[in-house]
Design a protein around this motif. Structure first.
Motif, PDB file in Angstrom:
ATOM      1  N   ALA A 158       0.836  -1.203   0.000  1.00  0.00           N
ATOM      2  CA  ALA A 158       0.000   0.000   0.000  1.00  0.00           C
ATOM      3  C   ALA A 158       0.867   1.247   0.000  1.00  0.00           C
ATOM      4  O   ALA A 158       1.900   1.294   0.673  1.00  0.00           O
ATOM      5  CB  ALA A 158      -0.902   0.001   1.230  1.00  0.00           C
ATOM      6  N   LYS A 159       0.435   2.248  -0.746  1.00  0.00           N
ATOM      7  CA  LYS A 159       1.079   3.562  -0.685  1.00  0.00           C
ATOM      8  C   LYS A 159       0.467   4.289   0.507  1.00  0.00           C
ATOM      9  O   LYS A 159      -0.756   4.450   0.589  1.00  0.00           O
ATOM     10  CB  LYS A 159       0.828   4.347  -1.972  1.00  0.00           C
ATOM     11  CG  LYS A 159       1.561   5.695  -1.981  1.00  0.00           C
ATOM     12  CD  LYS A 159       1.461   6.349  -3.340  1.00  0.00           C
ATOM     13  CE  LYS A 159       2.091   7.729  -3.378  1.00  0.00           C
ATOM     14  NZ  LYS A 159       3.550   7.718  -3.156  1.00  0.00           N
ATOM     15  N   PHE A 160       1.331   4.679   1.429  1.00  0.00           N
ATOM     16  CA  PHE A 160       0.874   5.311   2.675  1.00  0.00           C
ATOM     17  C   PHE A 160       1.483   6.701   2.768  1.00  0.00           C
ATOM     18  O   PHE A 160       2.703   6.849   2.766  1.00  0.00           O
ATOM     19  CB  PHE A 160       1.305   4.439   3.869  1.00  0.00           C
ATOM     20  CG  PHE A 160       0.878   4.969   5.208  1.00  0.00           C
ATOM     21  CD1 PHE A 160      -0.461   5.058   5.542  1.00  0.00           C
ATOM     22  CD2 PHE A 160       1.824   5.357   6.155  1.00  0.00           C
ATOM     23  CE1 PHE A 160      -0.855   5.539   6.784  1.00  0.00           C
ATOM     24  CE2 PHE A 160       1.441   5.839   7.393  1.00  0.00           C
ATOM     25  CZ  PHE A 160       0.100   5.932   7.714  1.00  0.00           C
ATOM     26  N   GLN A 165      -1.743  17.713   5.898  1.00  0.00           N
ATOM     27  CA  GLN A 165      -3.115  17.685   5.374  1.00  0.00           C
ATOM     28  C   GLN A 165      -3.912  16.477   5.892  1.00  0.00           C
ATOM     29  O   GLN A 165      -5.125  16.481   5.868  1.00  0.00           O
ATOM     30  CB  GLN A 165      -3.090  17.627   3.843  1.00  0.00           C
ATOM     31  CG  GLN A 165      -3.042  18.984   3.152  1.00  0.00           C
ATOM     32  CD  GLN A 165      -1.735  19.698   3.377  1.00  0.00           C
ATOM     33  OE1 GLN A 165      -0.677  19.141   3.123  1.00  0.00           O
ATOM     34  NE2 GLN A 165      -1.788  20.917   3.873  1.00  0.00           N
ATOM     35  N   GLY A 166      -3.219  15.434   6.318  1.00  0.00           N
ATOM     36  CA  GLY A 166      -3.921  14.252   6.809  1.00  0.00           C
ATOM     37  C   GLY A 166      -3.212  12.968   6.415  1.00  0.00           C
ATOM     38  O   GLY A 166      -2.005  12.942   6.200  1.00  0.00           O
ATOM     39  N   VAL A 167      -3.986  11.889   6.285  1.00  0.00           N
ATOM     40  CA  VAL A 167      -3.442  10.554   6.021  1.00  0.00           C
ATOM     41  C   VAL A 167      -4.135   9.954   4.806  1.00  0.00           C
ATOM     42  O   VAL A 167      -5.345  10.094   4.640  1.00  0.00           O
ATOM     43  CB  VAL A 167      -3.689   9.630   7.238  1.00  0.00           C
ATOM     44  CG1 VAL A 167      -2.952   8.314   7.064  1.00  0.00           C
ATOM     45  CG2 VAL A 167      -3.284  10.292   8.527  1.00  0.00           C
ATOM     46  N   LYS A 168      -3.353   9.257   3.961  1.00  0.00           N
ATOM     47  CA  LYS A 168      -3.912   8.577   2.789  1.00  0.00           C
ATOM     48  C   LYS A 168      -3.361   7.176   2.700  1.00  0.00           C
ATOM     49  O   LYS A 168      -2.192   6.955   3.014  1.00  0.00           O
ATOM     50  CB  LYS A 168      -3.483   9.286   1.492  1.00  0.00           C
ATOM     51  CG  LYS A 168      -4.259  10.498   1.110  1.00  0.00           C
ATOM     52  CD  LYS A 168      -3.742  11.014  -0.231  1.00  0.00           C
ATOM     53  CE  LYS A 168      -4.117  12.470  -0.373  1.00  0.00           C
ATOM     54  NZ  LYS A 168      -3.250  13.162  -1.307  1.00  0.00           N
ATOM     55  N   MET A 169      -4.185   6.238   2.235  1.00  0.00           N
ATOM     56  CA  MET A 169      -3.698   4.905   1.897  1.00  0.00           C
ATOM     57  C   MET A 169      -4.328   4.498   0.572  1.00  0.00           C
ATOM     58  O   MET A 169      -5.535   4.647   0.385  1.00  0.00           O
ATOM     59  CB  MET A 169      -4.020   3.890   2.998  1.00  0.00           C
ATOM     60  CG  MET A 169      -3.260   2.582   2.845  1.00  0.00           C
ATOM     61  SD  MET A 169      -3.487   1.442   4.240  1.00  0.00           S
ATOM     62  CE  MET A 169      -2.189   1.953   5.348  1.00  0.00           C
ATOM     63  N   VAL A 170      -3.491   4.005  -0.355  1.00  0.00           N
ATOM     64  CA  VAL A 170      -3.967   3.633  -1.694  1.00  0.00           C
ATOM     65  C   VAL A 170      -3.407   2.260  -2.065  1.00  0.00           C
ATOM     66  O   VAL A 170      -2.225   1.985  -1.837  1.00  0.00           O
ATOM     67  CB  VAL A 170      -3.486   4.647  -2.762  1.00  0.00           C
ATOM     68  CG1 VAL A 170      -4.216   4.406  -4.083  1.00  0.00           C
ATOM     69  CG2 VAL A 170      -3.658   6.071  -2.309  1.00  0.00           C
ATOM     70  N   THR A 171      -4.266   1.406  -2.627  1.00  0.00           N
ATOM     71  CA  THR A 171      -3.806   0.094  -3.100  1.00  0.00           C
ATOM     72  C   THR A 171      -4.452  -0.188  -4.451  1.00  0.00           C
ATOM     73  O   THR A 171      -5.559   0.282  -4.735  1.00  0.00           O
ATOM     74  CB  THR A 171      -4.203  -1.042  -2.134  1.00  0.00           C
ATOM     75  OG1 THR A 171      -5.644  -1.069  -2.018  1.00  0.00           O
ATOM     76  CG2 THR A 171      -3.610  -0.852  -0.755  1.00  0.00           C
ATOM     77  N   THR A 172      -3.773  -0.977  -5.276  1.00  0.00           N
ATOM     78  CA  THR A 172      -4.350  -1.369  -6.562  1.00  0.00           C
ATOM     79  C   THR A 172      -3.718  -2.674  -7.047  1.00  0.00           C
ATOM     80  O   THR A 172      -2.598  -2.997  -6.662  1.00  0.00           O
ATOM     81  CB  THR A 172      -4.144  -0.271  -7.628  1.00  0.00           C
ATOM     82  OG1 THR A 172      -4.741  -0.692  -8.853  1.00  0.00           O
ATOM     83  CG2 THR A 172      -2.668   0.012  -7.875  1.00  0.00           C
TER      84      THR A 172
END
Length: 371
Positions: A158-160, A165-172
């Motif tokens: 996961a891209k963390f 601005q906050g927190v993001k998590m992205v998966t694909t």
């Protein structure tokens, strides 16, 4: 080395550690865990597969002599699970053998020298803090979209991202993408930034660590590793290297048609219809018409299924094919009463998102299938 500790404490820590220990045994020493004294009244249990390392500290009732022992993780865990609820004593014998006694039970296990156990990565600082419940939510909502294919290295995690601005998590995995972000974080906790690729196995173990932990976890990273301090447990992971795809490009910008569904009704309907879908493609057909969705599937050998679900859709009739499993993965974790299904036409990626979700921006993009 000789010490005594509670069976429940031993079993709990071993459950976390043996999840990381290498099962394939390409390097036999990795099937072992290291148990050592940490100060006057604590025992430290460590395990590693050379990519992910866990270190758990637990209270000991008594440490008669300091030292270290290395024994097979799985066997010790199996023993700990079946022991009676009484104090467990460990004693290191000659030639690295270890004697384990509890109530009327007595076991002797072959051990290995501490010198043959791999050197564990050094612990760096963890200056950032996040609520454990938030970390668990981020993982639950994205981990299923991580690719299972060995060859796609940068997608196997996961891209963390974490900043002011906050927190993001992205998966694909190339067929679907899960994106979750939130700025509902105490700004005092975000005194730094992070942009890392975390492997799937690390996320799965972190999910276990945070499941029954209330409070904040500390985290930090250096060039090659990311560190998570969850109470008395420390998880260290090697980072994935390489370039994560530009996920902004995949996010649909002009999905002008939308339908809102009851999450539970849609999930159950897809589950039923998917019983008749092809075993390899899991393909189901969506036919959206005014105020209803017809879900259908067919299999040359086993038959077909169809079911209708109510919706507020008022646009033109549209047909789209999907992998049923991809939709269920999202519907199982979204956690809201209603979801919005946004699309442009039958050939473009669709976006699913929860309705009335205020704290998080959660989006799930799925590529359609040709039917």
């Amino acid at each position: 080395m000789q010490f005594v500790m509670e069976r429940s404490a031993l079993q709990k820590e071993l459950a976390f550690v043996q999840g990381i220990v290498e099962r394939k045994n390409t390097i036999p020493v990795l099937a072992n865990i290291l148990i050592e004294s940490a100060g006057e009244s604590a025992i430290r249990i460590s395990g590693t597969d050379l990519d992910v390392t866990i270190r758990c500290d637990a209270d000991a009732q008594e440490i008669s002599s300091q030292g270290a022992i290395c024994v097979q993780a799985r066997k010790l865990f199996d023993i700990a699970r079946l022991l009676p609820d009484a104090p467990v004593s460990f004693r290191k014998e000659e030639n690295e053998w270890v004697t384990v006694e509890c109530d009327r039970s007595r076991f002797r296990l072959p051990g290995i020298s501490k010198d043959t156990f791999p050197e564990l990565p050094g612990f760096k600082s963890t200056p950032l803090k996040l609520p454990a419940s938030l970390v668990k939510l981020l993982i639950d909502r994205t981990i299923f979209a991580i690719t299972q294919e060995e060859g796609r290295y940068t997608l196997s995690g996961a891209k963390f991202e974490l900043d002011k601005q906050g927190v993001k998590m992205v998966t694909t995995d190339g067929h679907r993408l899960a994106f979750v972000s939130t700025n509902e974080v105490d700004q005092e906790l975000l005194n730094g930034s992070l942009d890392v690729l975390i492997p799937r196995k690390t996320l799965a173990e972190l999910n276990k660590l945070t499941s029954d932990f209330e409070g904040e976890i500390s985290l930090g990273a250096d060039e090659n590793h990311v560190y998570f301090q969850v109470g008395s447990r420390l998880l260290i992971s090697r980072l994935l290297s390489g370039q994560f795809p530009n996920y902004e490009m995949v996010m649909p910008k002009n999905n002008d048609q939308s339908a809102v569904f009851d999450t539970l009704s849609l999930n159950q309907a897809i589950r039923r219809v998917a019983l008749m879908a092809d075993d390899r493609s899991h393909a189901v057909r969506f036919r959206l018409s005014k105020e209803q969705l017809l879900i259908s599937s067919q299999n040359a050998e086993e038959g077909e299924a169809r079911e209708t679900v109510g919706t507020d859709f008022t646009g033109e009739e549209t047909e789209i094919g999907f992998n049923a499993q991809y939709l269920q993965d999202f519907l199982n974790v979204v956690g809201t009463e209603k979801i919005a299904f946004e699309f442009k036409d039958g050939n473009s990626q669709a976006q699913l998102r929860p309705v009335a979700e205020e704290k998080q921006d959660y989006r799930y993009v799925v590529m359609p299938m040709r039917l």
